[in-house]
Scaffold this active site. Structure first.
Site: not given
Length: 285
Positions: A53, A127, A207-208, A210-211, A215-216
Site C-alpha cells: 500500500y 496477500h 472494499s465493502p 465497492g472500492g 464507494a460514493g
C-alpha cells in the site's frame, strides 16, 4: 462497539482499511493521522494494511509506517491488532505484480516487522496467490513465520474454498482469517464466507462499498440499501456494513477511509439493527 473474534483476539466488529491513505490520490499526512486517531477514538481495534500500500516504487511499506506512527502517538495504540500482508507488489507505475515465493515472503515479513516496530506481527496474511509458485509453498512460508514467532496469527487473502481448506491444513488448523472482496455489487465470495462460518475462521470483507472509485455511488446504485438507510435515518454505508455483520458472526468488515468523518460513520454500523425483512430484502437486491 460490539466485538468479534479473530483467532484468540477480540476486535471491534468494524475494522479500518488504511490503504486509501497511502496510494494515489492520498490525503496529506496530517489528515491521515487524524483519520487513524479518529478510528482509535471510535473504538476501532483492527487496522488492515499491507507492504504494497504505497504509490511510488521508493516508498514500499508507506502505509505500515504511517500506521506505526499513528499508534505510537495515541494512548490506545497498544490495543490495536494490525493485520498486514505480503506477496503483492507495486512497481511504482500503478500496476500490481506478485511474488509468493517463500524467500520473498520471509524477507517481506522481516521488513514489515521493522516498519511496524514490533517483535511479532499480530496478523500476517498471504496477500494473493502467485500462479508461478505452488500455493503450498507460499502458505508453508507463512507457517514457518508462525512457528518462529515472527507472526502471532496467520491468514490468507483473495482465496477460494479449496485454498482455504489447503491453507488451514498446512497451518495445522491455525488459519484465523480470510480477506476477500465482498460488497453489494461483488458477491462472488459468498462460498468463502459460508465456509469461513463453518470453520470458525474470521472473514474480512475488503472494499465493502465497492472500492475507492465506487464507494460514493453505493446509494445511487443499490436502491434497497438507500431506501432502508432513509428509513433508519443513517447512511447507505452504515446499512451495508450492518447487513454484512448480520450475514455471519465471523464477518468483520474493513471499510477503507481517508477522512475522520468516514470512520466515525462506518463505526456506527455496529449498533444498527436491521429487521429480518430488511436483511432478506438486501440479500435479494
Amino acid at each position: 462497539m460490539n466485538t468479534r473474534r479473530i483467532g484468540d483476539v477480540q476486535v471491534g466488529s468494524i475494522g479500518l482499511g488504511a490503504m486509501p491513505m497511502s496510494i494515489e490520490g492520498r490525503p496529506d499526512e496530517t489528515r491521515s493521522l487524524a483519520t487513524l486517531h479518529a478510528a482509535l477514538d471510535a473504538g476501532v481495534t483492527l487496522i488492515d494494511t499491507a507492504d504494497a500500500y504505497h504509490a511510488g516504487a521508493d516508498e514500499v511499506g508507506h502505509n505500515e509506517t504511517l500506521i506505526a506512527r499513528a499508534l505510537a502517538s495515541h494512548d490506545r495504540g497498544g490495543d490495536v491488532l494490525v493485520a498486514t500482508k505480503g506477496g503483492h507488489l507495486r512497481p511504482g507505475d500503478g500496476s500490481w505484480t506478485l511474488d509468493g515465493s517463500p524467500g520473498h515472503l520471509k524477507r517481506a515479513c522481516e521488513a514489515s516487522l521493522r516498519r511496524l516496530g514490533v517483535e511479532a506481527i499480530g496478523l500476517y496474511q498471504f496477500h494473493r496467490p502467485d500462479p508461478r509458485v505452488p500455493y503450498a509453498d507460499s502458505v508453508g512460508a507463512v507457517r514457518e513465520l508462525l512457528d518462529e514467532g515472527k507472526i502471532r496469527m496467520a491468514g490468507i487473502s483473495n482465496a477460494d474454498p479449496e485454498q482455504i481448506r489447503q491453507a488451514d491444513e498446512i497451518l495445522g488448523g491455525r488459519l484465523v482469517s480470510v480477506q476477500n472482496q465482498f460488497s453489494p455489487a461483488f458477491r462472488s465470495s459468498e462460498p468463502e464466507l459460508l465456509l469461513c462460518g463453518e470453520l470458525g475462521i474470521a472473514f474480512l470483507p475488503y472494499s465493502p462499498f465497492g472500492g475507492i472509485a465506487r464507494a460514493g455511488e453505493l446509494a445511487s446504485q443499490h436502491v434497497a440499501f438507500a431506501r432502508i438507510a432513509r428509513a433508519h435515518g443513517v447512511s447507505a454505508h452504515q446499512v451495508c456494513l450492518a447487513w454484512m455483520l448480520a450475514r455471519s458472526p465471523v464477518v468483520v468488515p474493513i471499510p477503507g477511509a481517508s477522512r475522520p468523518e468516514s470512520v466515525r460513520d462506518s463505526v456506527q454500523a455496529a449498533d444498527l439493527v436491521l429487521s429480518a425483512g430488511e436483511i432478506a430484502e438486501l440479500d435479494a437486491a
